[in-house]
Design a protein around this motif. Structure first.
Motif, PDB file in Angstrom:
ATOM      1  N   ARG B  17      90.724-111.092  83.233  1.00 56.44           N
ATOM      2  CA  ARG B  17      91.453-109.772  83.170  1.00 56.44           C
ATOM      3  C   ARG B  17      92.522-109.492  84.104  1.00 56.44           C
ATOM      4  O   ARG B  17      93.541-109.258  83.852  1.00 56.44           O
ATOM      5  CB  ARG B  17      90.525-108.541  82.834  1.00 56.44           C
ATOM      6  CG  ARG B  17      89.939-108.559  81.540  1.00 56.44           C
ATOM      7  CD  ARG B  17      88.962-107.400  81.620  1.00 56.44           C
ATOM      8  NE  ARG B  17      87.976-107.159  80.145  1.00 56.44           N
ATOM      9  CZ  ARG B  17      88.468-106.409  79.415  1.00 56.44           C
ATOM     10  NH1 ARG B  17      89.607-105.856  79.472  1.00 56.44           N
ATOM     11  NH2 ARG B  17      87.655-106.468  78.159  1.00 56.44           N
ATOM     12  N   ALA B  21      96.322-109.662  84.084  1.00 52.99           N
ATOM     13  CA  ALA B  21      97.444-108.317  84.228  1.00 52.99           C
ATOM     14  C   ALA B  21      98.532-108.558  85.206  1.00 52.99           C
ATOM     15  O   ALA B  21      99.580-108.088  85.080  1.00 52.99           O
ATOM     16  CB  ALA B  21      96.493-106.984  84.465  1.00 52.99           C
ATOM     17  N   SER B  27      98.059-107.010  79.151  1.00 52.94           N
ATOM     18  CA  SER B  27      97.602-105.659  80.032  1.00 52.94           C
ATOM     19  C   SER B  27      96.163-105.534  79.312  1.00 52.94           C
ATOM     20  O   SER B  27      95.732-106.063  78.115  1.00 52.94           O
ATOM     21  CB  SER B  27      98.585-104.458  79.608  1.00 52.94           C
ATOM     22  OG  SER B  27      98.489-104.153  78.088  1.00 52.94           O
ATOM     23  N   ALA B  28      95.503-104.379  80.153  1.00 54.80           N
ATOM     24  CA  ALA B  28      94.014-104.175  79.688  1.00 54.80           C
ATOM     25  C   ALA B  28      94.284-103.536  78.311  1.00 54.80           C
ATOM     26  O   ALA B  28      93.342-103.654  77.421  1.00 54.80           O
ATOM     27  CB  ALA B  28      93.771-103.051  80.760  1.00 54.80           C
ATOM     28  N   ALA B  29      95.278-102.800  77.983  1.00 57.72           N
ATOM     29  CA  ALA B  29      95.384-102.138  76.731  1.00 57.72           C
ATOM     30  C   ALA B  29      95.530-103.243  75.525  1.00 57.72           C
ATOM     31  O   ALA B  29      94.796-103.045  74.591  1.00 57.72           O
ATOM     32  CB  ALA B  29      96.532-101.319  76.576  1.00 57.72           C
ATOM     33  N   GLU B  30      96.292-104.238  75.819  1.00 56.51           N
ATOM     34  CA  GLU B  30      96.470-105.365  74.853  1.00 56.51           C
ATOM     35  C   GLU B  30      95.228-105.733  74.595  1.00 56.51           C
ATOM     36  O   GLU B  30      94.926-106.278  73.299  1.00 56.51           O
ATOM     37  CB  GLU B  30      97.669-106.060  75.176  1.00 56.51           C
ATOM     38  CG  GLU B  30      98.937-105.841  75.024  1.00 56.51           C
ATOM     39  CD  GLU B  30     100.073-106.492  75.633  1.00 56.51           C
ATOM     40  OE1 GLU B  30     101.010-106.664  75.284  1.00 56.51           O
ATOM     41  OE2 GLU B  30      99.699-107.264  76.857  1.00 56.51           O
ATOM     42  N   GLU B  32      92.294-104.866  74.819  1.00 60.67           N
ATOM     43  CA  GLU B  32      91.334-103.949  74.084  1.00 60.67           C
ATOM     44  C   GLU B  32      91.796-103.916  72.573  1.00 60.67           C
ATOM     45  O   GLU B  32      90.595-104.013  71.856  1.00 60.67           O
ATOM     46  CB  GLU B  32      91.330-102.482  74.932  1.00 60.67           C
ATOM     47  CG  GLU B  32      90.596-102.112  76.194  1.00 60.67           C
ATOM     48  CD  GLU B  32      89.211-103.007  76.296  1.00 60.67           C
ATOM     49  OE1 GLU B  32      88.627-102.406  75.034  1.00 60.67           O
ATOM     50  OE2 GLU B  32      88.760-103.506  77.085  1.00 60.67           O
ATOM     51  N   ALA B  33      93.113-103.986  72.454  1.00 62.27           N
ATOM     52  CA  ALA B  33      93.504-103.698  71.034  1.00 62.27           C
ATOM     53  C   ALA B  33      93.010-105.001  70.321  1.00 62.27           C
ATOM     54  O   ALA B  33      92.442-105.033  69.075  1.00 62.27           O
ATOM     55  CB  ALA B  33      94.962-103.637  70.899  1.00 62.27           C
ATOM     56  N   ARG B  34      93.149-106.128  70.956  1.00 61.30           N
ATOM     57  CA  ARG B  34      92.743-107.636  70.334  1.00 61.30           C
ATOM     58  C   ARG B  34      91.147-107.523  70.020  1.00 61.30           C
ATOM     59  O   ARG B  34      90.719-107.960  68.942  1.00 61.30           O
ATOM     60  CB  ARG B  34      93.336-108.705  71.102  1.00 61.30           C
ATOM     61  CG  ARG B  34      92.949-110.181  70.419  1.00 61.30           C
ATOM     62  CD  ARG B  34      93.237-110.140  69.147  1.00 61.30           C
ATOM     63  NE  ARG B  34      94.799-110.283  68.764  1.00 61.30           N
ATOM     64  CZ  ARG B  34      95.409-111.350  68.836  1.00 61.30           C
ATOM     65  NH1 ARG B  34      95.031-112.455  69.344  1.00 61.30           N
ATOM     66  NH2 ARG B  34      96.663-111.273  68.661  1.00 61.30           N
TER      67      ARG B  34
END
Lengths: 94, 201
Positions: B17, B21, B27-30, B32-34
């Motif tokens: 992670r 980044a 990114s962390a958000a990407e 999480e989304a995946r």
């Protein structure tokens, strides 16, 4: 080499795993077997290079169809196996 | 956390992670989304696609011609995933999907593969004795139906479009989708109409 749908092809009877570390997507049970090209599936970076983080040129991928009896002594006539095989593993059937 | 709960995958992800980044790759958000999207996929999604294909011939034609673009048009994100191929069963031809090399599976439309799909037993028997294998699910095909085992060895992921059961004319997409289960889209089973009529089939 380009293989048209319907062309008879032979999977190379090659065993790179006997020569050193490698990553191969051609199953053992198809080496040296003859099948028929069903369709071209496009070109993809060669997984044999990707696995070792080497530059991976794109290779054409084919759907190739094999009759079950040509693969197994107990194969049922009419039944088939269809497999994705990269171009560099295929040669024209003799 | 006990060692029992610390899986190799979780350790690897925790290490990757910050590197992803820092390099600007994800990114962390990407991530999480995946993760969320992966969890959202399930056989119900595949069943809805099958029901739509049974009721909408134009959709069915598009799905068979270009699975990736067609499921993407339903809002299923396919970017960065392997292309999806859909194989249509007919009365003459039945498809059975296996990955003899590992566990390739159309996760975008079916979610996580069932555990048996990854087993050495399933993988070895599917290519050699497909009829004996699916008989263990109670699936017996007519003598006149050929089996085409699809060994998923490379860059595509394959989903089976099963035959629509007889006696379901006029059913809604939701009613039809309820008949379709995970195994039907792998090819170890076939959808069956529930109800008393089955007794006479």
């Amino acid at each position: 080499m380009i293989h048209a749908p319907g062309a008879m092809v032979r999977v190379k009877d090659d065993w790179p795993e006997t020569r050193g570390p490698c990553h191969i997507r051609t199953p053992h049970y198809l080496r040296g077997r003859t099948g028929r090209v069903v369709r071209a599936l496009g070109a993809f970076p060669n997984p044999e290079d990707l696995a070792f983080a080497r530059p991976a040129p794109r290779r054409a991928l084919y759907h190739v169809l094999f009759p079950q009896p040509a693969l197994w002594p107990d194969g049922r006539p009419g039944d088939e196996v269809m497999v994705e095989i990269f171009e560099h593993w295929l040669e024209p059937a003799p | 956390m006990s060692d029992l709960l610390r899986t190799d995958g979780a350790v690897l992800l925790a290490a990757l992670r910050p590197i992803l980044a820092a390099k600007g790759l994800a990114s962390a958000a990407e991530i999480e989304a995946r993760l969320l999207e992966t969890e959202r996929a399930s056989p119900a999604r595949g069943a809805a696609i099958v029901a739509r294909a049974w009721t909408d011939p134009a959709f069915r034609a598009r799905l068979l011609a270009d699975g990736t673009a067609t499921v993407e048009s339903l809002g299923i994100p396919m970017r960065g995933l392997p292309p999806l191929g859909v194989l249509e069963n007919t009365p003459e031809l039945h498809h059975l999907v296996v990955c003899t090399l590992c566990s390739c599976y159309p996760r975008a439309v079916l979610g996580y593969p069932p555990l048996w799909y990854k087993s050495a037993g399933y993988r070895a028997r599917a290519v050699r004795d497909p009829r004996g294998l699916i008989a263990e699910w109670g699936t017996v095909l007519p003598e006149t139906t050929r089996i085409r085992v699809v060994d998923s060895t490379a860059d595509y992921r394959w989903m089976v479009l099963p035959l629509r059961p007889q006696g379901t004319e006029g059913w809604s997409e939701a009613e039809l989708a309820a008949l379709v289960h995970e195994g039907d889209m792998i090819g170890v089973t076939v959808p069956r109409r529930k109800g008393p009529a089955d007794a006479h089939a």
